[in-house]
Scaffold this motif. Structure first.
Motif: not given
Length: 434
Positions: A201, A89, A91-93, A86-87, A192, A95-96, A196
């Protein structure tokens, strides 16, 4: 008087647990002892009927498995791989993690899913220098919401499915999955939005994570291979438990004992046992005794039977009342005893001439499963997450969890109310179904 006394002890204990001024394990045990001293039930009742030894044993066993496996660096290895995917990130993490937890809870069950995810996420948040709380809360919410969608996803659904023969796996999926997906999307959006700002990041941390080699975190020793072998067998057992007809607790305890035997030369069992979060285990023992007091004095039964008196057998009113009472009550105590008390009550509605009780069963399933997000003691998955987090030194505040849990439950119940009304109850109000 016994009922009033049990309610008073429960409410006072619950207040002290929320305030967190005194160790919550001591509060729960004190409340339970007061009920025993008052003669509301006996020690035999407490140990044989009220303490959920399945949950206690399951949690203890997973603490042992995680404690031993953690020493191999395996969880750091998996966490780092996921972070790089997830690079880094946050927030992306989030959600995953939410999507994977919800899917896992629907296809397996929510307890199994959180047992697998929580150790990985705790290590991952440490690597990324992110707060663990947002991820742990999201895992709990996602597991309870996702588990609502299927027959095997959450214990209340299993109990309802066992009580009502014609409600199959497909029945649960077709009737509950649509609304579960909608509630999950809404909850994820809220998570989120709420977290957030705290999940920012950090380019420096992301750069460091991308440069790390996950292989370096693995301690390649006999302990690693023994741990992974037993953990894999345990997970396979979790996946196959409906086929094997062996419950999760037996599988988990067997795995823990086997790993302790295999690693006795590598690790002293006394050291492993010292790392178990005993305060968490005793807290839940005390809490089960407290709820047992409400069961022993008939409080839970009276709440269930009171539904009949209030609604006078009107199906739409009854369904919505069951939904909200189950939802709100399951946020205060474990949803399992409430569902156990309510199932025979719903079956009595046949005496009122109700030919189709399905709307009531869906209302009970939605209320009990979704309501479990209301507090740390609302569902078995919550108990497991809190226990594992505490063993990592990332304890979850009871009151802080409720600040997020209660609004999520209210949001979920409002959406579920609209769904029940439009899909099942509107025809009754129009008089097209008798």
């Amino acid at each position: 008087m016994d009922a009033i006394f049990s309610i008073a002890i429960f409410l006072i204990s619950y207040l002290f647990i929320i305030l967190e001024k005194v160790n919550r394990a001591l509060v729960a045990l004190t409340g339970g002892i007061l009920m025993l001293c008052a003669g509301l039930f006996t020690w035999d009742d407490a140990f044989t009927s009220y303490i959920d030894w399945h949950t206690i044993s399951l949690l203890f066993s997973m603490m042992v498995l995680v404690s031993i496996t953690q020493k191999t660096g395996f969880f750091e290895y998996i966490a780092l791989l996921l972070a790089q995917r997830v690079e880094g990130e946050p927030v992306k993490l989030l959600m995953v993690v939410a999507v994977l937890t919800a899917l896992g809870s629907a296809l397996l069950d929510n307890v199994t899913t959180v047992l697998l995810f929580v150790p990985v996420i705790l290590n991952l948040t440490s690597i990324l220098a992110q707060p663990a709380f947002p991820y742990l809360v999201t895992i709990i919410f996602s597991s309870n919401i996702g588990g609502t969608a299927t027959l095997i996803g959450d214990p209340p659904n299993i109990m309802i499915g066992q009580a009502v023969e014609h409600l199959t796996f497909v029945s649960f999926l077709t009737n509950l999955a649509p609304i579960v997906i909608l509630i999950f999307i809404g909850t994820l959006f809220l998570m989120v939005m709420l977290f957030r700002k705290s999940l920012r990041s950090n380019p420096e941390n992301i750069r460091k994570v991308q440069q790390l080699n996950p292989e370096e975190y693995l301690v390649k020793s006999p302990l690693l291979y023994k741990s992974l072998s037993v953990m894999s067998l345990t997970v396979v057992g979790f996946l196959l438990h409906p086929v094997l007809h062996v419950d999760l607790t037996t599988i988990a305890v067997s795995g823990a004992i086997l790993l302790l035997l295999l690693t006795d030369q590598d690790l002293n069992a006394e050291v492993v046992f010292k790392e178990v979060e005993w305060l968490t285990l005793f807290f839940f023992m005390g809490l089960f005794i407290l709820v047992g007091g409400l069961q022993a004095t008939g409080v839970i039964d009276e709440i269930s039977k009171g539904i009949i008196d209030i609604t006078e057998g009107d199906l739409p009113t009854t369904a919505l009342l069951i939904l909200w009472i189950a939802g709100l009550f399951s946020g205060v105590v474990d949803n399992i005893p409430f569902v156990a008390a309510t199932i025979p009550v719903i079956e009595e509605f046949k005496d009122f001439g109700m030919l189709n009780l399905d709307p009531l069963w869906w209302a009970l399933a939605l209320g009990a499963c979704l309501g479990g997000n209301g507090s740390l003691v609302g569902a078995s998955a919550n108990v497991v997450v809190a226990g594992i987090a505490a063993s990592y030194g990332k304890g979850i505040s009871f009151l802080r969890f409720m600040k997020y849990g209660v609004p999520i439950v209210l949001f979920s119940l409002v959406i579920a109310t609209i769904y029940l009304f439009l899909r099942y109850l509107l025809p009754y109000l129009h008089g097209s179904i008798v």
